[in-house]
Design a protein around this motif. Structure first.
Motif, PDB file in Angstrom:
ATOM      1  N   GLU A  32     -75.205   2.749  62.828  1.00  0.00           N
ATOM      2  CA  GLU A  32     -74.901   1.727  63.436  1.00  0.00           C
ATOM      3  C   GLU A  32     -73.371   1.978  64.159  1.00  0.00           C
ATOM      4  N   GLN A  36     -71.970   2.209  67.910  1.00  0.00           N
ATOM      5  CA  GLN A  36     -71.144   1.207  68.394  1.00  0.00           C
ATOM      6  C   GLN A  36     -69.804   2.221  68.808  1.00  0.00           C
ATOM      7  N   HIS A  45     -70.809  -6.039  62.607  1.00  0.00           N
ATOM      8  CA  HIS A  45     -72.091  -6.336  62.731  1.00  0.00           C
ATOM      9  C   HIS A  45     -72.687  -7.290  61.847  1.00  0.00           C
ATOM     10  N   GLU A  46     -73.472  -8.230  62.544  1.00  0.00           N
ATOM     11  CA  GLU A  46     -73.984  -9.640  61.819  1.00  0.00           C
ATOM     12  C   GLU A  46     -74.450  -9.410  60.498  1.00  0.00           C
ATOM     13  N   ALA A  47     -75.282  -8.480  60.279  1.00  0.00           N
ATOM     14  CA  ALA A  47     -75.802  -8.114  58.976  1.00  0.00           C
ATOM     15  C   ALA A  47     -74.846  -8.016  57.970  1.00  0.00           C
ATOM     16  N   LYS A  49     -71.784  -9.355  58.214  1.00  0.00           N
ATOM     17  CA  LYS A  49     -71.186 -10.515  58.082  1.00  0.00           C
ATOM     18  C   LYS A  49     -71.806 -11.307  57.232  1.00  0.00           C
ATOM     19  N   ASP A  50     -73.238 -11.398  57.194  1.00  0.00           N
ATOM     20  CA  ASP A  50     -74.140 -12.219  56.466  1.00  0.00           C
ATOM     21  C   ASP A  50     -74.108 -11.798  55.010  1.00  0.00           C
ATOM     22  N   HIS A  51     -74.205 -10.395  54.828  1.00  0.00           N
ATOM     23  CA  HIS A  51     -74.368  -9.915  53.347  1.00  0.00           C
ATOM     24  C   HIS A  51     -73.471  -8.851  53.197  1.00  0.00           C
TER      25      HIS A  51
END
Length: 82
Positions: A32, A36, A45-47, A49-51
């Motif tokens: 990733e 980027q 990254h969203e993943a 941020k979420d975990h």
């Protein structure tokens, strides 16, 4: 020798799980990051941020080892009679 008893195979399985998870997460984050790298300021990254804790191999390692040690302690507590 160390761990030549009942805990040899569970310790090996736990170690292999730790290595596999750490390798997977490291390669995922590296991939990733490489994707980027084209932009200067990359957003998180969203993943992540979420975990945020699931993608940190050190935290996962502590969790798995504490779980393993908890199982060992519980086993000896349950089998010991006074």
């Amino acid at each position: 020798m160390f761990l030549l008893g009942i805990w040899l195979y569970p310790a090996i399985i736990t170690g292999v799980l730790l290595l596999a998870w750490s390798y997977y997460v490291t390669m995922r984050v590296a991939k990733e990051t490489e994707q980027q790298a084209t932009t200067e300021d990359t957003p998180i990254h969203e993943a992540i941020k979420d975990h945020p804790f699931l993608l940190n191999p050190i935290i996962v390692m502590y969790f798995i080892m504490n779980l393993f040690l908890g199982i060992i302690i519980f086993y000896y507590w349950a089998t010991t009679s006074y």
